[in-house]
Design an enzyme around this catalytic site. Structure first.
Site, PDB file in Angstrom:
ATOM      1  N   HIS B  62      34.789  40.531  41.251  1.00 58.16           N
ATOM      2  CA  HIS B  62      35.880  39.737  41.710  1.00 58.16           C
ATOM      3  C   HIS B  62      37.051  39.776  41.019  1.00 58.16           C
ATOM      4  O   HIS B  62      37.048  40.137  39.951  1.00 58.16           O
ATOM      5  CB  HIS B  62      35.355  38.013  42.205  1.00 58.16           C
ATOM      6  N   HIS B  64      38.977  37.534  39.521  1.00 57.93           N
ATOM      7  CA  HIS B  64      39.360  36.541  38.561  1.00 57.93           C
ATOM      8  C   HIS B  64      39.607  37.130  37.122  1.00 57.93           C
ATOM      9  O   HIS B  64      38.819  38.288  36.897  1.00 57.93           O
ATOM     10  CB  HIS B  64      38.350  35.319  38.388  1.00 57.93           C
ATOM     11  N   ASP B  66      39.142  36.700  34.037  1.00 55.99           N
ATOM     12  CA  ASP B  66      37.802  37.097  33.001  1.00 55.99           C
ATOM     13  C   ASP B  66      36.864  38.250  33.694  1.00 55.99           C
ATOM     14  O   ASP B  66      36.077  38.498  32.928  1.00 55.99           O
ATOM     15  CB  ASP B  66      37.098  36.013  33.044  1.00 55.99           C
ATOM     16  N   ASP B 213      30.184  35.845  39.885  1.00 52.46           N
ATOM     17  CA  ASP B 213      30.099  34.246  39.767  1.00 52.46           C
ATOM     18  C   ASP B 213      29.799  33.735  41.203  1.00 52.46           C
ATOM     19  O   ASP B 213      30.211  34.299  42.012  1.00 52.46           O
ATOM     20  CB  ASP B 213      31.510  33.633  39.370  1.00 52.46           C
TER      21      ASP B 213
END
Lengths: 304, 304
Positions: B62, B64, B66, B213
């Site tokens: 994804h 994000h 990080d 996540d």
């Protein structure tokens, strides 16, 4: 008045195990600036205890990855840390769009105001000024549009020499503002008391010039004349002067020649090519031209 | 047939001195894959001796920061290393535009072909297949569109059991292809010789599921059923289950429950929140639910 420069990264091209791309943290006259931001800069900031909240201005020299790929991560982290203060980012045109697109697709939700100052001029220009510091660009010559940055302390208001002032009963509080502003005082007798007699000698404003990346460019010398500290890239040793020319970088001796002709106090070299395992020879070579030369290394601090 | 998983980074949110955002290097059945690519991944790859030229496929869960802020730097470095081979990048829609814009403004001149596979489906889909491995998405439930990835070895062609075959003079070379393909052989007498008698037992194909996540999402269980190795995020300890729910992450026990109900062989936890100094308790908590639990740590290798 003081300068404290912390080297966060000083290697060229790609991050490696013990090589960190360009980033520097400058404290000058109680102002705090980040200069360039290669990948991994935020980790280097933590390692060398640079307070994230102190940074309000970031200066990017050019848009090669080893000078700005760490920017978006740092801006995102500021958001995660709930930053609210305005942040100013200076860099070449294009930096705003690419940075904001990355932040947008990663939904970083940074809520603080970001002000981008996109640079396009090929002339040195004043881009920041407050009561303590002024900052000018140093147009450089690289494969892409590139600026170095000149950070100069402003002179503080002069301090009164009360011992000398007390020798002139006629000079009173009403005159103090004029004296602090550097003016002479004319007594009722017509005698002129020079400002230097009425004020204490003030410390000389300090200056730091950051020059990376660039080919040998002597026409920056008037702009950086007499700076206290000059960081100048030296990607190659002097035997690779042809490669330096081709890639628009500098060699050790070219950097040293700039330092010498600009009459700077100290030269710091960096942006070493990955081909060199031992960088100590960079210093030796440069010192043949300019004695007061030091090497940038991660975590190294230059205090003036 | 084998799996070797190297953890390059396993912490959440922001890179810190001893915390590295998500990235994993998977060797499965002689194929080599990079999964997620947080800032600093290329340095971690060098540290743990991951050959840059082996990577032909990168899977981003994804967008994000990080999990992908290190991608553009890695792609740029591939260019600097004169890569010519095609590189495939799998990830959510949007990854192509943002990545190419960053590469463009940094004039990275990567000359190798980049093929972006942008994902939009909310159903598990086959996204990669060759003669050795197949890869499916595992749709997860996070604050942004997110996929885990399921890597499964393909069965090798069966090997002939020549000792048993020699007992049937009628079976000749003309039958070998059918036998390797798993077929039974009918003799001229009408007797059927079962394939298992004519072939050697082959090793079981192995599988690895990467899930980060995600909030607790039991409906992934059929997709990851019986995998040999499951990486499942556990951002929080179980007492912060409310925070996990709010931020769409999982706790230790939720990850362990998924592992248990999917009947996996081993569970690896990671994506620890920065609030935890000591992560050993993550393992203890998870083991209350699922015994064969290990902790991801930078540089740690899981071999099957």
């Amino acid at each position: 008045m003081s300068i404290c420069l912390t080297i966060l990264g000083c290697h060229s091209a790609t991050p490696r195990i013990n090589a960190f791309p360009t980033a520097q943290y400058l404290e000058i006259n109680n102002r705090h600036f980040l200069i360039d931001c290669g990948e991994g800069t935020q980790r280097q900031m933590r390692k060398y205890k640079v307070g994230f909240s102190k940074i309000n201005h970031i200066f990017i020299s050019h848009l090669h990855g080893d000078h700005f790929y760490g920017l978006v991560g740092l801006l995102s982290t500021f958001g995660i840390l709930n930053r609210e203060k305005e942040l100013h980012i200076y860099g070449p045109k294009g930096i705003k769009k690419a940075t904001l697109l990355q932040l947008k697709i990663s939904q970083s939700h940074a809520k603080y105001p970001m002000v981008f100052h996109e640079l396009i001029s090929n002339e040195s220009e004043l881009i920041f000024e407050d009561d303590k510091v002024e900052i000018r660009t140093i147009p450089l010559d690289h494969r892409v549009y590139t600026n170095g940055y000149l950070f100069t302390e402003k002179e503080k208001p002069k301090k009164l020499n009360m011992l000398n002032i007390s020798g002139y009963p006629e000079i009173g509080k009403a005159d103090y503002l004029n004296i602090k502003a550097g003016k002479n005082i004319t007594l009722s007798t017509g005698e002129v008391v020079s400002n230097s007699e009425l004020t204490l000698p003030s410390s000389k404003p300090l200056s730091f010039a950051f020059c990376s990346d660039t080919s040998y460019k002597p026409d920056i010398i008037p702009t950086i004349k007499n700076v206290d500290l000059l960081y100048h890239e030296a990607t190659f040793l002097d035997d690779r002067i042809d490669l330096a020319k081709k890639t628009k970088h500098s060699t050790t001796k070219q950097a040293a020649r700039i330092a010498k002709e600009a009459n700077v106090n100290q030269l710091v070299l960096g942006h070493y090519s990955g081909r060199y395992k031992d960088i100590s020879i960079f210093k030796q070579e440069a010192q043949e031209v300019f004695k007061n030369t030091a090497l940038a290394e991660p975590g190294k601090i230059f205090n003036i």
